[in-house]
Design a protein around this motif. Structure first.
Motif, PDB file in Angstrom:
ATOM      1  N   GLY A 181       1.122   1.978   7.718  1.00  0.00           N
ATOM      2  CA  GLY A 181       0.022   1.519   8.553  1.00  0.00           C
ATOM      3  C   GLY A 181      -1.212   1.013   7.830  1.00  0.00           C
ATOM      4  O   GLY A 181      -2.060   0.390   8.456  1.00  0.00           O
ATOM      5  N   VAL A 182      -1.358   1.291   6.542  1.00  0.00           N
ATOM      6  CA  VAL A 182      -2.438   0.652   5.761  1.00  0.00           C
ATOM      7  C   VAL A 182      -1.789  -0.076   4.574  1.00  0.00           C
ATOM      8  O   VAL A 182      -0.692   0.291   4.138  1.00  0.00           O
ATOM      9  CB  VAL A 182      -3.520   1.641   5.251  1.00  0.00           C
ATOM     10  CG1 VAL A 182      -4.323   2.192   6.406  1.00  0.00           C
ATOM     11  CG2 VAL A 182      -2.916   2.756   4.415  1.00  0.00           C
ATOM     12  N   GLU A 183      -2.469  -1.106   4.067  1.00  0.00           N
ATOM     13  CA  GLU A 183      -1.901  -1.962   3.035  1.00  0.00           C
ATOM     14  C   GLU A 183      -1.680  -1.185   1.732  1.00  0.00           C
ATOM     15  O   GLU A 183      -2.278  -0.140   1.502  1.00  0.00           O
ATOM     16  CB  GLU A 183      -2.816  -3.161   2.753  1.00  0.00           C
ATOM     17  CG  GLU A 183      -3.173  -4.001   3.966  1.00  0.00           C
ATOM     18  CD  GLU A 183      -4.346  -3.439   4.751  1.00  0.00           C
ATOM     19  OE1 GLU A 183      -4.760  -2.294   4.467  1.00  0.00           O
ATOM     20  OE2 GLU A 183      -4.851  -4.138   5.645  1.00  0.00           O
ATOM     21  N   SER A 184      -0.844  -1.794   0.868  1.00  0.00           N
ATOM     22  CA  SER A 184      -0.460  -1.147  -0.393  1.00  0.00           C
ATOM     23  C   SER A 184      -1.650  -0.859  -1.297  1.00  0.00           C
ATOM     24  O   SER A 184      -2.678  -1.535  -1.247  1.00  0.00           O
ATOM     25  CB  SER A 184       0.514  -2.062  -1.147  1.00  0.00           C
ATOM     26  OG  SER A 184      -0.100  -3.299  -1.455  1.00  0.00           O
ATOM     27  N   ARG A 198      -7.597  -1.366  -4.717  1.00  0.00           N
ATOM     28  CA  ARG A 198      -7.534  -1.069  -3.283  1.00  0.00           C
ATOM     29  C   ARG A 198      -6.732   0.218  -3.115  1.00  0.00           C
ATOM     30  O   ARG A 198      -5.614   0.300  -3.606  1.00  0.00           O
ATOM     31  CB  ARG A 198      -6.848  -2.228  -2.546  1.00  0.00           C
ATOM     32  CG  ARG A 198      -6.732  -2.017  -1.016  1.00  0.00           C
ATOM     33  CD  ARG A 198      -6.189  -3.241  -0.303  1.00  0.00           C
ATOM     34  NE  ARG A 198      -4.760  -3.426  -0.521  1.00  0.00           N
ATOM     35  CZ  ARG A 198      -4.048  -4.440  -0.028  1.00  0.00           C
ATOM     36  NH1 ARG A 198      -4.638  -5.378   0.700  1.00  0.00           N
ATOM     37  NH2 ARG A 198      -2.754  -4.544  -0.270  1.00  0.00           N
ATOM     38  N   PRO A 199      -7.300   1.228  -2.437  1.00  0.00           N
ATOM     39  CA  PRO A 199      -6.556   2.476  -2.255  1.00  0.00           C
ATOM     40  C   PRO A 199      -5.507   2.330  -1.163  1.00  0.00           C
ATOM     41  O   PRO A 199      -5.679   1.549  -0.229  1.00  0.00           O
ATOM     42  CB  PRO A 199      -7.632   3.482  -1.839  1.00  0.00           C
ATOM     43  CG  PRO A 199      -8.740   2.666  -1.254  1.00  0.00           C
ATOM     44  CD  PRO A 199      -8.655   1.286  -1.843  1.00  0.00           C
ATOM     45  N   GLY A 200      -4.417   3.084  -1.294  1.00  0.00           N
ATOM     46  CA  GLY A 200      -3.338   3.029  -0.308  1.00  0.00           C
ATOM     47  C   GLY A 200      -2.517   4.298  -0.379  1.00  0.00           C
ATOM     48  O   GLY A 200      -2.988   5.326  -0.864  1.00  0.00           O
ATOM     49  N   GLN A 336      -8.593   8.570   1.156  1.00  0.00           N
ATOM     50  CA  GLN A 336      -9.393   7.541   0.475  1.00  0.00           C
ATOM     51  C   GLN A 336      -9.118   6.156   1.071  1.00  0.00           C
ATOM     52  O   GLN A 336     -10.038   5.365   1.287  1.00  0.00           O
ATOM     53  CB  GLN A 336      -9.096   7.539  -1.034  1.00  0.00           C
ATOM     54  CG  GLN A 336     -10.093   6.669  -1.792  1.00  0.00           C
ATOM     55  CD  GLN A 336      -9.804   6.577  -3.281  1.00  0.00           C
ATOM     56  OE1 GLN A 336      -8.660   6.627  -3.717  1.00  0.00           O
ATOM     57  NE2 GLN A 336     -10.862   6.443  -4.064  1.00  0.00           N
ATOM     58  N   ALA A 337      -7.844   5.880   1.344  1.00  0.00           N
ATOM     59  CA  ALA A 337      -7.495   4.585   1.949  1.00  0.00           C
ATOM     60  C   ALA A 337      -8.028   4.503   3.379  1.00  0.00           C
ATOM     61  O   ALA A 337      -8.563   3.473   3.801  1.00  0.00           O
ATOM     62  CB  ALA A 337      -5.986   4.383   1.928  1.00  0.00           C
ATOM     63  N   ILE A 338      -7.892   5.595   4.121  1.00  0.00           N
ATOM     64  CA  ILE A 338      -8.365   5.602   5.513  1.00  0.00           C
ATOM     65  C   ILE A 338      -9.865   5.330   5.559  1.00  0.00           C
ATOM     66  O   ILE A 338     -10.337   4.459   6.311  1.00  0.00           O
ATOM     67  CB  ILE A 338      -8.046   6.965   6.178  1.00  0.00           C
ATOM     68  CG1 ILE A 338      -6.525   7.137   6.314  1.00  0.00           C
ATOM     69  CG2 ILE A 338      -8.738   7.101   7.530  1.00  0.00           C
ATOM     70  CD1 ILE A 338      -6.086   8.568   6.638  1.00  0.00           C
TER      71      ILE A 338
END
Ligand code: TXA
Ligand code: MG
Length: 353
Positions: A181-184, A198-200, A336-338
């Motif tokens: 649901g979130v990018e790599s 970019r965190p994922g 962190q990604a969220i």
């Protein structure tokens, strides 16, 4: 242009015939949207500058924002890069196929049209069986940004892609909702100390376990200043943005304090007659009595929050909500990604209580 939509019957048992037409479209320079384990991608031949141009046009994306080349097996990496640094080798072994993109020095085979003029190329080997089979059948690396109109939240279902891309691309492959649901995660392994751009879902903690030292690009942590050039050009744009004005409420204290502040801010707008959305969790859902309330998942389960994040933002767009107030989340692991995506969606409008 008429956009053809095809449905994958059984993701665990994909027949090559189901993907043959899509593979032919990619080979012939056309565009196909397809599922990956992170978000839906908008694919075109990564070695064909014309295909890259079509991708930018379909998304309405600035062409200085480079694309990720997707491959189906490790052997497809070498022709795209000038070298594979040690850190890259270790990460490939640990996390490919999977939600990890790495930045390498590019080979002459990769056109500047794909890399936004950069001498580096981003490469990812997705773990999704539809993506992987499609790339293998196409026989070319597949450049694929998220399949949303530039600036909108990334698509996590084929319907989201349809909303943004119907009439603009050749084909959409419906493989059901994505998993993560979130990018790599993006890691630059072309510099001496690998750094996360970019965190994922491949988290800082997981990367440190494999690499030891890992740097974090400042663009992840806060707003990018006018005079700073982020290493991932995409990080400078107001990304992942819902149409409504989103405010995040953060606290170092108990969750209850955050919930009270969200209620108070929402109430102020509701009495003015505004359409107000609230992003809460399964645990806090029963605390809210007014506004359009949506749970983004369980606070206990970061995976559920990541999985639902973009769908909730898109739903508020559809409902024509004007203001959204959201609870915030801890920044460890997938958090962190969220928080990176939510903060960017909020344009860093964050209220501390
Ligand atoms: O999960 C994902 O990575 C999804 C799926 C479809 O694979 N793709 C995706 O692509 O999120 P996109 O284009 O929406 O985001 C790619 C990001 C952008 O922020 C871009 O600036 C950065 O990767 N990027 C691409 N090539 C780069 C390079 N050579 N150097 C630095 N950043 C790069
Ligand atoms: Mg994107």
């Amino acid at each position: 242009m008429e956009t053809k939509r095809i449905m994958i019957e059984d993701r665990k048992n994909i027949k090559d015939e189901e993907l043959a037409e899509a593979a032919a479209v990619l080979k012939g320079g056309g565009l196909v949207a397809f599922p990956t384990e992170t978000v839906y991608g908008l694919g075109g031949n990564a070695l064909d500058e014309d295909a890259a141009r079509k991708i930018y046009a379909a998304k309405g994306r600035p062409s200085d924002n480079p694309l990720i080349a997707h491959i189906s097996c490790a052997a497809e990496l070498a022709p795209l890069v000038r070298e594979i640094p040690e850190a890259g080798r270790k990460l490939m072994e640990a996390f490919w196929p999977g939600p990890l993109t790495m930045i390498f020095p590019k080979s002459s085979k990769v056109p500047y049209g794909t890399t936004g003029g950069l001498d580096t190329v981003a490469v990812r080997m997705p773990d999704d069986p539809v993506a992987s089979r499609l790339i293998a059948l196409a026989g070319v690396p597949v450049a694929a940004p998220s399949a949303n109109t530039s600036g909108r939240p990334s698509p996590t279902t084929a319907d989201h892609v349809w909303q943004d891309m119907n009439g603009r691309i050749d084909m959409i492959i419906d493989g059901g909702p994505v998993g993560i649901g979130v990018e790599s995660t993006i890691v630059d392994v072309s510099s001496p100390v690998p750094s996360v751009l970019r965190p994922g879902a491949i988290t800082m903690e997981m990367l440190r376990e494999v690499l030891g030292e890992v740097a974090v690009d400042p663009a992840i942590l806060g707003p990018v200043k006018e005079d700073v050039k982020p290493k991932a050009p995409g990080m400078k744009y107001r990304h992942y943005a819902p149409k409504a004005e989103l405010t995040l409420v953060e606290t170092t204290g108990p969750v209850g304090r955050m919930v009270e502040k969200v209620k108070e801010l929402a109430h102020e707008k509701l009495v003015q007659g505004c359409q107000v959305g609230i992003i809460c969790t399964d645990e806090s859902r029963s605390c809210y009595a007014e506004g359009t309330v949506r749970s983004i998942g369980a606070r206990e389960s970061q995976e559920s929050v990541a999985h639902n994040l973009y769908a909730v933002l898109r739903e508020f767009d559809d409902l024509k909500v004007e203001y959204i107030f959201s609870e915030s989340f801890s920044e460890d692991h997938l958090g962190q990604a969220i928080m990176n995506r939510l903060s960017k969606a909020a344009g860093y409008k964050i209220v501390q209580v």
